[in-house]
Enzyme design. Structure first.
Site, PDB file in Angstrom:
ATOM      1  N   HIS A 240       0.839  -1.213   0.000  1.00  0.00           N
ATOM      2  CA  HIS A 240       0.000   0.000   0.000  1.00  0.00           C
ATOM      3  C   HIS A 240       0.866   1.252   0.000  1.00  0.00           C
ATOM      4  CE1 HIS A 240      -3.193   2.791   1.412  1.00  0.00           C
ATOM      5  NE2 HIS A 240      -2.192   3.305   2.120  1.00  0.00           N
ATOM      6  N   GLU A 241       1.878   1.300   0.883  1.00  0.00           N
ATOM      7  CA  GLU A 241       2.739   2.487   0.977  1.00  0.00           C
ATOM      8  C   GLU A 241       3.528   2.701  -0.317  1.00  0.00           C
ATOM      9  OE1 GLU A 241       2.689   4.671   3.343  1.00  0.00           O
ATOM     10  OE2 GLU A 241       1.222   3.521   4.486  1.00  0.00           O
ATOM     11  N   GLU A 320      -5.703   7.025  -0.937  1.00  0.00           N
ATOM     12  CA  GLU A 320      -5.681   5.829  -0.104  1.00  0.00           C
ATOM     13  C   GLU A 320      -6.373   4.653  -0.792  1.00  0.00           C
ATOM     14  OE1 GLU A 320      -4.022   5.346   2.739  1.00  0.00           O
ATOM     15  OE2 GLU A 320      -3.217   7.339   2.357  1.00  0.00           O
TER      16      GLU A 320
END
Length: 380
Positions: A240-241, A320
């Site tokens: 995700h990051e 996000e």
């Protein structure tokens, strides 16, 4: 004139010129700028002192009550003093140079001021994790092993120029967890909080025989259940990051921030000459630049800042979801699903949020919305 006298004369004139430059520069800044720096120092000191009771209550009442605080009172005050000193060491020189640039910059000072703040922000981002953050927390390289190999393999698969992986001992301060990356160009580094790693967190380790689990600065509270994520879940969180990097979110945020900064300095240049602006705040005879900066940036721009904050919140939530989708494309949907649930439990995040309130205040989407977006991929 012989050569020896000529050389002495040259050195004498050079020293006089150097002295004249620095004394002239001091004369320029000695008045308004020095007064502004004294005011800024006293203002930040007042803010730190008056905010101390609230910080103490948050740390030793709320965070302590719910099992997150790992600090002792001594560690807290040592940390607070260190933060104040480091902040002043950065804030005062930067502010003095900014005020000097505004003073000598002429009609286009806002361009020079913006370029200066751009350079300062890039320098701080570059040096923070290497030189500033270690003043407060201990950073150690992630030990060789399966997790490190898997992280390096994943980074290589998406062309992320990873150079080092660190673990920060966040458990000395709090049991909250986090992970991030930093660096420019071909020098990227990943930082994992030890509280994120189930097999590494000090909070999951039993105190050694004869120890009471507490030392001079921190207290370790062993919980009934393990905290943190398994290796597969850690990789999903990192997926995700790294999605933020691969999708250009970091660069986009920097561009938006600098566009906003330039606009603010331009409007400041337009408004700084308005005497009635200073008079409204009780400055009738003088117009200190620092006061002008505070009035315009804190008060005049307040409505604009609220609108901008909302727009950035909406954009952040979109980023996000995109980063979650990127992790899903890496085949990490199932592990990210379980990691989000586990991290939400570890951090006591409340899963239900009013959609209007969360839309305005939350930079991250509520847990249930993120899980719903991952659900289909998890079932496949």
């Amino acid at each position: 004139m012989d050569s020896e006298t000529f050389e002495k004369s040259r050195l004498y004139q050079l020293d006089k010129s150097t002295f004249s430059f620095w004394s002239g520069l001091y004369s320029e800044v000695e008045g308004t700028i020095v007064q502004s720096l004294v005011f800024l120092l006293l203002a930040t000191l007042f803010s730190a002192v008056t905010g101390l009771p609230w910080s103490l209550y948050n740390t030793f009442v709320i965070e302590e009550k719910h099992g997150f605080n790992q600090q002792t009172l001594g560690f807290f005050f040592k940390d607070a003093i260190k933060k104040f000193v480091v902040t002043q060491c950065i804030l005062l020189p930067v502010t003095s140079l900014l005020l000097y640039i505004i003073k000598i910059g002429g009609d286009y000072f806002f361009i020079y001021a913006w370029l200066f703040t751009l350079v300062v922000s890039l320098v701080l981002v570059t040096i923070y994790a290497d030189y500033i953050a270690p003043l407060f927390d201990k950073f150690i390289p992630l030990p060789e092993g399966e997790l490190k190999q898997q992280i390096e393999t994943m980074a290589k698969s998406i062309d992320f120029p990873l150079t080092k992986v660190y673990v920060v001992e966040g458990s000395k301060r709090s049991s909250h967890s986090n992970a991030y990356f930093y660096g420019f160009f071909k020098n990227k580094r990943i930082v994992l909080f030890d509280t994120l790693l189930e097999d590494y967190s000090a909070l999951n380790k039993e105190p050694a025989e004869g120890e009471d689990g507490e030392n001079e600065e921190t207290k370790s509270k062993t919980k009934n259940k393990k905290q943190g994520c398994k290796n597969e879940e850690v990789l999903a969180v990192l997926g995700h990051e790294l999605g933020h990097w691969k999708l250009g979110h970091t660069v986009k945020n920097i561009i938006i921030s600098q566009m906003n900064s330039f606009l603010c300095f331009f409007l400041f240049a337009v408004l700084i000459g308005r005497k009635e602006l200073f008079a409204a705040f009780g400055f009738y005879d003088t117009q200190p630049t620092l006061i002008g900066l505070m009035i315009i940036f804190q008060f005049i721009f307040s409505p604009y800042n609220e609108v901008l904050s909302f727009c950035l919140t909406v954009l952040s939530r979109r980023f996000e979801f995109q980063a979650d989708a990127f992790a899903k494309e890496l085949g990490k949907a199932k592990d990210l699903y379980s990691a989000l649930i586990k991290l939400n439990k570890d951090n006591l995040g409340f899963p239900v949020s009013d959609w209007i309130f969360s839309m305005w205040h939350y930079s991250h989407p509520p847990l249930l919305e993120r899980l719903q977006a991952l659900k289909d991929a998890k079932q496949e």
